[in-house]
Scaffold this motif. Structure first.
Motif, mmCIF file in Angstrom:
data_model
loop_
_atom_site.group_PDB
_atom_site.id
_atom_site.type_symbol
_atom_site.label_atom_id
_atom_site.label_comp_id
_atom_site.label_asym_id
_atom_site.label_seq_id
_atom_site.Cartn_x
_atom_site.Cartn_y
_atom_site.Cartn_z
ATOM 1 N N GLU A 91 -2.540 1.282 -4.124
ATOM 2 C CA GLU A 91 -2.982 2.191 -3.082
ATOM 3 C C GLU A 91 -3.879 3.259 -3.694
ATOM 4 O OE1 GLU A 91 0.370 3.743 -0.830
ATOM 5 O OE2 GLU A 91 -0.800 5.533 -0.368
ATOM 6 N N ALA A 92 -5.018 3.519 -3.072
ATOM 7 C CA ALA A 92 -5.908 4.563 -3.566
ATOM 8 C C ALA A 92 -6.648 5.189 -2.399
ATOM 9 C CB ALA A 92 -6.909 3.991 -4.565
ATOM 10 N N SER A 93 -6.975 6.478 -2.558
ATOM 11 C CA SER A 93 -7.738 7.173 -1.528
ATOM 12 C C SER A 93 -8.903 7.886 -2.171
ATOM 13 C CB SER A 93 -6.885 8.219 -0.821
ATOM 14 O OG SER A 93 -5.715 7.627 -0.356
ATOM 15 N N SER B 238 0.556 1.621 -12.175
ATOM 16 C CA SER B 238 0.060 2.305 -10.972
ATOM 17 C C SER B 238 1.156 2.384 -9.908
ATOM 18 C CB SER B 238 -1.141 1.572 -10.375
ATOM 19 O OG SER B 238 -2.104 1.281 -11.346
ATOM 20 N N VAL C 16 -3.730 3.331 -16.641
ATOM 21 C CA VAL C 16 -2.931 3.392 -15.419
ATOM 22 C C VAL C 16 -3.774 2.966 -14.227
ATOM 23 C CG1 VAL C 16 -1.675 4.933 -13.856
ATOM 24 C CG2 VAL C 16 -1.491 5.252 -16.317
ATOM 25 N N PHE C 17 -4.959 3.567 -14.139
ATOM 26 C CA PHE C 17 -5.786 3.386 -12.959
ATOM 27 C C PHE C 17 -7.234 3.675 -13.348
ATOM 28 C CE2 PHE C 17 -7.751 5.489 -9.203
ATOM 29 C CZ PHE C 17 -7.604 4.476 -8.264
ATOM 30 N N ARG D 8 1.887 1.556 -7.163
ATOM 31 C CA ARG D 8 1.501 1.180 -5.800
ATOM 32 C C ARG D 8 0.043 0.767 -5.795
ATOM 33 N NH1 ARG D 8 3.817 6.246 -2.407
ATOM 34 N NH2 ARG D 8 5.922 6.097 -3.239
ATOM 35 N N GLN E 25 -7.192 9.690 -5.261
ATOM 36 C CA GLN E 25 -5.757 9.876 -5.115
ATOM 37 C C GLN E 25 -5.089 8.536 -5.397
ATOM 38 O OE1 GLN E 25 -4.485 11.270 -1.243
ATOM 39 N NE2 GLN E 25 -2.482 10.403 -1.629
ATOM 40 N N PHE E 26 -4.085 8.546 -6.265
ATOM 41 C CA PHE E 26 -3.410 7.300 -6.622
ATOM 42 C C PHE E 26 -1.994 7.629 -7.106
ATOM 43 C CE2 PHE E 26 -4.046 8.060 -11.163
ATOM 44 C CZ PHE E 26 -5.140 8.906 -11.146
ATOM 45 N N HIS E 27 -1.284 6.604 -7.530
ATOM 46 C CA HIS E 27 0.106 6.800 -7.950
ATOM 47 C C HIS E 27 0.326 6.308 -9.376
ATOM 48 C CE1 HIS E 27 0.303 6.853 -3.563
ATOM 49 N NE2 HIS E 27 1.289 7.713 -3.739
ATOM 50 N N ALA E 28 1.412 6.778 -9.963
ATOM 51 C CA ALA E 28 1.796 6.291 -11.286
ATOM 52 C C ALA E 28 3.304 6.351 -11.396
ATOM 53 C CB ALA E 28 1.154 7.143 -12.374
#
Lengths: 151, 107
Positions: free
Chosen positions: A111-113, A107, B59-60, A109, B75-78
């Motif tokens: 962090e999630a929205s 992931s 991942v998430f 970060r 909304q998230f990152h990878a």
């Protein structure tokens, strides 16, 4: 009947107000207790340290039906030490649960929205869990103009 | 099946880049709190699980509650180290699973 003195009248007013407060408090505390129970279940009874976690929400949400929420944790996302989960609860909703985010080292970060529903003005609490079993918590008050949980 | 989910992520990235992913699925997210005009409770029907995998690795993921607004947006990152495919799944209370895929070229 004896006429009420100014002092009596004031005292009555104050006790009346106090009663109203107690009534409200009880309702709020029932939801808050359920929220606290969910948090306790999530942490397994461990105490979460304040800090590291930031919750981004509008100060005043005009429409409780869709309130942008963003949570992030200031922690590394290494393969052996990362934030694995973030639990978000809303103290004043009919069901306090909002969401649980699950992260992996991929992931990158913690962090999630997303967008959430809020019934009324209340505290939003987030608890983060790391892969090492540490817990961090933070909360934020949101004022809600029009609630978003019913009809 | 409902509308196609909306995905937003870059098509290309450099090795080791952290990319931002945005997803949205059109869904009513009926909370189970609302009542119809006869005063009967409208049964709950929400997406209760969202997951994102990259080349088969998680991942998430999110466990969603009725407090997530209609048309769940995430909304998230990878971090991407190789070319591959992101797979997204949304699970409905009634068991329906909606999936979407998007590939990315990593150089």
């Amino acid at each position: 009947m004896r006429q009420l003195s100014r002092r009596d009248a004031l005292a009555l007013g104050v006790s009346g107000a106090a009663l109203t407060f107690i009534g409200l408090d009880e309702r709020a505390s029932a939801a808050a207790k359920e929220a606290a129970d969910q948090i306790a279940k999530f942490t397994g009874g461990k105490t979460a340290t304040d800090g590291k976690i930031s919750i981004v929400l509008p100060e005043i949400a005009e429409n409780g039906n869709t309130v942008p929420l963003s949570v992030s944790v200031d922690a590394p996302m290494a393969a052996d030490n990362y934030v694995s989960e973030i639990l978000v609860v809303a103290e004043g909703n009919p069901n306090p649960g909002v969401a649980t985010f699950h992260f992996s080292p991929m992931s990158a970060r913690a962090e999630a929205s997303t967008r959430i529903r809020l019934a009324t003005t209340q505290n939003i609490i987030a608890v983060a869990k790391t892969s090492k079993g540490e817990f961090f918590t933070g909360q934020k008050l949101v004022k809600v103009t029009i609630g978003g949980c019913g009809g | 099946m409902a509308e196609k989910p909306r995905l937003k992520l870059p098509k290309e990235a450099k090795k080791g880049d952290v990319i931002e992913i945005k997803t949205l699925l059109a869904h009513i997210m009926e909370s189970g709190q609302r009542k119809d005009k006869d005063g009967k409770t409208i049964p709950r029907k929400i997406i209760n699980k969202f997951a994102c995998e990259f080349n088969g690795k998680p991942v998430f993921a999110v466990d969603l509650e009725p407090a997530i607004a209609a048309n769940p947006y995430m909304q998230f990152h990878a971090k991407v180290e190789e070319s591959g495919t992101f797979k997204f799944t949304w699970t409905d209370d009634d068991g329906t699973v909606t999936t979407a895929e998007e590939s990315i070229t990593v150089s």
